[in-house]
Design an enzyme around this catalytic site. Structure first.
Site, PDB file in Angstrom:
ATOM      1  N   SER A  88       7.876   4.941   5.338  1.00  0.00           N
ATOM      2  CA  SER A  88       7.882   5.483   3.980  1.00  0.00           C
ATOM      3  C   SER A  88       7.731   6.994   3.854  1.00  0.00           C
ATOM      4  O   SER A  88       7.865   7.538   2.758  1.00  0.00           O
ATOM      5  CB  SER A  88       6.773   4.822   3.152  1.00  0.00           C
ATOM      6  N   SER A  91       9.014   4.561   0.715  1.00  0.00           N
ATOM      7  CA  SER A  91       8.472   4.541  -0.614  1.00  0.00           C
ATOM      8  C   SER A  91       8.076   5.901  -1.183  1.00  0.00           C
ATOM      9  O   SER A  91       7.921   6.033  -2.389  1.00  0.00           O
ATOM     10  CB  SER A  91       7.237   3.640  -0.630  1.00  0.00           C
ATOM     11  N   LYS A 129       1.441  12.032  -3.726  1.00  0.00           N
ATOM     12  CA  LYS A 129       1.992  10.695  -3.968  1.00  0.00           C
ATOM     13  C   LYS A 129       0.997   9.908  -4.821  1.00  0.00           C
ATOM     14  O   LYS A 129      -0.208   9.954  -4.571  1.00  0.00           O
ATOM     15  CB  LYS A 129       2.226   9.997  -2.621  1.00  0.00           C
TER      16      LYS A 129
END
Lengths: 95, 492, 488
Positions: B182, B158, B78
């Site tokens: 997330s 997210s 990420k």
């Protein structure tokens, strides 16, 4: 406790975010929607409740007083948008 | 070689060990998959060259018998984890072009164990969002679609780039971070597994901070076993993070015994929301039935302050974020917009650098901490948080874990909720409690909705009892019908 | 109201005014590494060299506390006779400034590590007063902005960023600029004794924010103005004097004081409104979520307490009680750790009063005159002690000793060698003195006659004997012999 555009202007300045004049009104509405919603917390009786200060049950760890870091100014300033002679530089600050 | 991308992480690991293929071959297959899936916009930065170089070195270590636990396994990171020498953006314009001179502890742990980095995945800007629509680098598209419908669906957020990449078989696994859901919500939206460990289990050092008391890193994979493998590498004590806990990392894979007999599983009545879709309710019941059938005991429990978790979260998280994001000021790194003076430079830089949702949360956070409002908002929320944590503590005196749905719906269409922050925030209603209380939670794919879109169930455990959470998720995974891989419509 | 307080009043056009001062002293903790990072605290490095990724607030960087800085804060708290809080909280103080890389300073707001205490301050006139300590908290120092390197830019160096500071907040118990300077001096002495801060104001390791207000004696407190970052004792006094008069003039002219932060300009000794601080501050304090509460137990505090050095007040009491010094000499000697240490080395095994006279008199006088720091003194404590010995055993007289001292201060030579080389040994041989006395009496019959009328003439004879013996004659012996011969 709803906010007005004047408050939003002040908060935007505190947060150092330029908000265009025409954006203040809609932003005020958005913030009020969220603030109205979070205000339901007022229903909760928190009398005598300690606020959370640690998420997991553990003690703050202390490190020894030893120089273990630093000494690499070029790594520190590598990503600086503006700099000179090892310094970061910014528009002149008047005190 | 495309078949190599279909392997689970555990299968790939075993195949590498058995020398059925090399890491370079495995990595190359993923690199090609990524190249052919740019329509999904999973990656902000692809690092194919570096991946192949790492794979080569892994092959050497595999040859010489020095292989680490994740040797040669290609994963995605990420773009919230700082990676040395590789641009790290948090999907924000304000950090565009920022090249960290350091490696986050969690990613460093993965490289230590032999993993290979495919690239940096897209996310909601500064991890603020539930649909990956707030990224400066564009939306991520869910590899799943409604049947006969080309409407792009969101991958959740997210960690949407990570979830989509793993679901689309672009990576064997990916790192995520979870502040309010997330990891778990996007895992649910894309039919994969995602675990948010106990707060303090993984180091936060080198991860761009959103809300420090809530953020926690975790793996996103296609199976529970893979999550166990990857978590074992990511987790661990780090003296550089004062909130990281010094306790040994167990062998998580060993916890997947399939045996849940006699375990007590709590089902909280407060999670039965009004207006919850019937198929979510039905899936939850299925989960209950599977665990019962496997010999666990189901216990009705009450978490009375659940209703207040989201509002408390939307005070605490923005408050912390408003402070954490103060460092993006155009002085040391990232974007600078010139101004007439220093204040003008700050304001222009931050107005241009932050997107609408980030600005909104920074504003809220600034307001709730400002003079005269601190007690009514922030302090109140932290007290409510104590009550929420207390609810769990009490329930965990009698149960071993808690079972809930992961999210209140399946993946929705892009743009469907982006104009209404509140309805977007409700995505986290089941997950956010785990962050507030710091508890481990996993989302495991458990079924599909009426349109064939994946749905997940969440298992929440006691602090540092990731083993229990994984064990139960593993049983659910085995009991549920496997979710079919998405059609590879993105391959032009 | 005591006489001492009255003398502090300022005269306005319309009557007397009392100035009320409170101070926040920022003392850099003496430690090798910074409060929350492992970078060096050393002064004077190249720009941004003593900066870690944490100090530069790189994304994802986290603070880890330095145990020694906590210990130093506790030690200082004990030195200020203050309450030590076994649990304290680090908060974030949020504001934007180029030399504040995080956009917040990690500080302590509601729950500081040290609570109330007190400091007894001695004034040069021998009086003393007590200043209450409100609190002491630990916080990060900011970096440094340099405004004069470029016409349109400020330069930022983060070397100082993150060094541990102790902010020592006084109660508004100070009533004059002299008291303020004396208080600052006393706190500096305490931290130097403790070894918790070097107190070096030129290098900025100790600075003061000064809050000044004025009121009519007996009235409630007036509106205060704060002057930040004053870095010398003299400037503290100047700033208070200027600011008090400014406020008095405004009020007497019918105006009111705006509560504000003002800048002290050392070039003209004036204070003025700070442009950058014009806007109202809203620091949005909240507990730093990257840290946990700072906790320790009483046993650890007790252990630190048991290892504390003797502090100025105790030392002063001992100098008076055990060594027989005057309160004035004692307070002069203890006002500075190195002075006190020097004195104690000189006094060791000797007449303490004589040693004190020499240290506070000739020695400090010579240091002051030459602007020499005690650390750079050309005379060591052992040498000054040796000089005192020469006086005590009558080898030289006090008068000759001053001569010897001057040579020592110039050359650094041993006193015994100087006495030897210059033949300054005191003449105690009564025969030699008698001979000299006889000679003088014989040569000056008129003076002897005069003496019979005016006994004051005695001094003239002493002078003559000293002249003849080049000052080396033992004064007592001269007196005795002269008296016997003249009166006899």
């Amino acid at each position: 406790m709803s906010v007005d555009t004047e408050t939003v202007r002040r908060i935007a300045h505190l947060a150092r975010i330029a908000v265009k004049e025409e954006a203040l009104e809609p932003m005020t509405g958005e913030l009020n929607t969220i603030l109205d919603w979070v205000e339901q917390l007022g229903e909760v009786n928190t009398e005598g409740v300690e606020p959370m200060t640690r998420v997991v049950d553990t003690q703050l760890r202390w490190r020894q007083d030893e120089v273990t870091d630093g000494g690499y100014p070029e790594r520190v300033t590598k990503n600086a948008p503006d700099g000179d002679d090892g310094f970061f530089t910014v528009p002149k600050v008047v005190e | 070689m495309t078949e190599l991308t279909k392997l689970t992480m555990a299968e790939a690991r075993d195949g590498l060990k058995a020398k059925e293929f090399t890491s370079v071959e495995l990595t190359q297959a993923h690199v090609e998959a990524i190249e052919s899936a740019r329509a999904l916009n999973c990656f902000v930065t692809e690092t194919a060259e570096r991946a192949l170089e790492q794979a080569k070195q892994s092959d050497e270590r595999l040859q010489s018998g020095q292989a680490g636990p994740m040797e040669g396994l290609p994963v995605a990171i990420k773009d919230l984890f700082c990676t040395e020498g590789v641009q790290t953006t948090a999907s924000s314009h304000i950090l565009e072009g920022f090249v960290p001179q350091y490696e986050s502890t969690v990613s460093a742990n993965l490289w230590r164990d032999g993993a290979v980095m495919l690239g940096k995945t897209n996310l909601d800007e500064f991890a603020m969002g539930s649909s990956n629509e707030t990224s400066f680098f564009g939306n991520v598209v869910n590899p799943y679609r409604r049947p006969g419908d080309e409407t792009p669906l969101v991958p959740g957020g997210s960690s949407g780039g990570s979830s989509a990449a793993v679901a689309a078989r672009l990576a064997l696994g990916a790192t995520g971070t979870d502040t309010g859901g997330s990891i778990r919500q996007p895992a649910s939206f894309t039919g994969i597994v995602g675990i948010k460990p106990t707060y303090g289990r993984c180091s936060r050092w080198g991860i761009v901070a959103f809300a420090s008391s809530l953020d926690q890193a975790g793996p996103m994979t296609r199976t529970v076993r893979d999550a166990a493998i990857m978590l074992g590498s990511m987790a661990g004590f780090d003296p550089k993070d004062s909130t990281c806990v010094d306790r040994p990392v167990p062998n998580y894979e060993a916890s997947l015994t399939g045996d849940v007999r006699g375990l007590k599983i709590g089902v909280p009545k407060e999670y039965r929301l009004d207006g919850m879709p019937g198929e979510i309710e039905a899936l939850w019941q299925k989960g209950i039935n599977w665990l019962k059938a496997a010999g666990a005991e189901i216990v009705d429990v009450s978490l009375p302050h659940t209703k207040y978790a989201l509002p408390a979260y939307y005070i605490v998280a923005p408050a912390e974020a408003s402070s954490n994001l103060a460092r993006y000021d155009g002085v040391k790194y990232g974007l600078r917009e010139e101004g007439t003076d220093i204040a003008d430079m700050y304001e222009k830089t931050r107005a241009a650098g932050f997107g609408a949702e980030v600005q909104r949360r920074v504003m809220i956070g600034t307001y709730v901490l400002s003079a005269g409002y601190y007690d009514a908002y922030y302090l109140k929320a932290q007290k409510v948080r104590s009550l929420i944590a207390g609810d769990f503590k009490k329930v965990f005196e009698t149960v071993d874990a808690i079972l809930t749905p992961t999210a209140p719906s399946a993946a929705f269409g892009a743009g469907e909720k982006s104009d209404d922050p509140l309805s977007m925030y409700l995505n986290d209603v089941f997950t956010v409690t785990g962050n507030l209380a710091g508890l481990p939670g996993i989302s495991v794919p458990a079924g599909v909705d009426g349109q064939g879109l994946p749905l997940g169930l969440q298992v929440v455990g006691k602090p540092f009892d990731e083993e229990m959470v994984l064990k139960i998720a593993d049983v659910i995974e085995s009991a549920a019908d496997p979710i079919a891989a998405p059609q590879e419509w993105w391959k032009a | 109201m005591s006489e001492a307080t009255k003398s502090n009043l300022l005269q306005g056009v319309t009557g007397d005014w009392e100035v009320v001062v409170g101070m926040e002293i920022h003392a850099q903790v003496q430690s090798k590494a910074k409060l929350f990072s492992g970078a060096s605290t050393e002064f004077g490095a190249e720009p941004n060299a003593n900066v870690s990724l944490v100090d530069a607030a790189m994304p994802g960087m986290l603070p880890v506390i330095n145990a020694y800085c906590v210990e130093q804060a506790v030690r200082t708290g004990l030195g200020l006779k203050a309450q030590i809080n076994l649990r304290s909280i680090f908060d974030r103080k949020n504001y934007f400034y180029p030399d504040l890389p995080q956009g917040y300073q990690i500080s302590q707001f509601k729950d500081p590590i040290v609570g109330e205490g007190e400091v007894i301050v001695d004034m040069p006139d021998g009086t003393s007063f007590t200043v209450g300590i409100e609190r002491l908290h630990l916080e990060q120092d900011a970096g440094k902005s340099i405004h004069d390197l470029h016409p349109s830019k400020s330069y930022v160096d983060l070397n100082r960023s993150g060094i541990a500071l102790m902010e020592i907040v006084s109660k508004p118990d100070i009533r004059s600029s002299e008291q303020a300077a004396a208080y600052l001096r006393k706190v500096r002495a305490i931290v130097r004794y403790l070894g918790t801060c070097d107190g070096n104001m030129e290098q900025g390791s100790m600075r003061a924010d000064v809050n000044v207000s004025v009121r009519r004696p007996g009235d409630p407190l007036g509106t205060r103005c704060e002057m930040k970052n004053i870095n010398s004792m003299r400037f503290v006094q100047q700033a208070i004097d200027y600011e008090a008069m400014r406020q008095i003039e405004i009020i007497e002219a019918g105006g009111t004081i705006n509560q504000e932060t003002r800048l002290f300009d050392s070039r003209n000794g004036e204070t003025r409104t700070m442009r950058s601080k014009e806007e109202a501050h809203d620091y949005r304090y909240f507990p730093d979520p990257d840290l946990l509460p700072l906790e320790f137990d009483q046993a650890w505090v007790d252990e630190i307490a048991s290892g504390l050095p003797e502090l100025p007040d105790d030392k002063k009491a001992r100098f008076i009680a055990d060594m027989g010094l005057s309160p004035y000499d004692a307070s002069v000697l203890v006002s500075d750790k190195s002075r006190a240490e020097f004195f104690e080395a000189v006094a060791e095994g000797r007449d303490a009063k004589l040693a004190a006279n020499w240290v506070t008199g000739e020695f400090f006088g010579a240091l002051n005159k030459n602007g020499t720091a005690i650390e750079d003194s050309p005379i060591s404590a052992a040498q000054l002690g040796a000089l005192v010995d020469l006086i005590s055993d009558d080898t030289i007289s006090g008068k000759i000793a001053k001569q010897v001292f001057e040579i020592m201060f110039e050359t650094g030579e041993e006193p015994a060698k100087i006495v030897e080389d210059k033949g300054l040994k005191q003449v105690t041989d009564t025969g030699a003195i008698e001979a000299a006395v006889d000679e003088i009496i014989a040569a000056n019959p008129d003076k002897v006659a005069e003496y019979k009328e005016k006994p004051k003439m005695f001094g003239w004879f002493v002078g003559q004997v000293m002249k003849v013996t080049q000052g080396k004659a033992n004064p007592k012996a001269v007196n005795d012999i002269l008296k016997a011969k003249l009166d006899g």
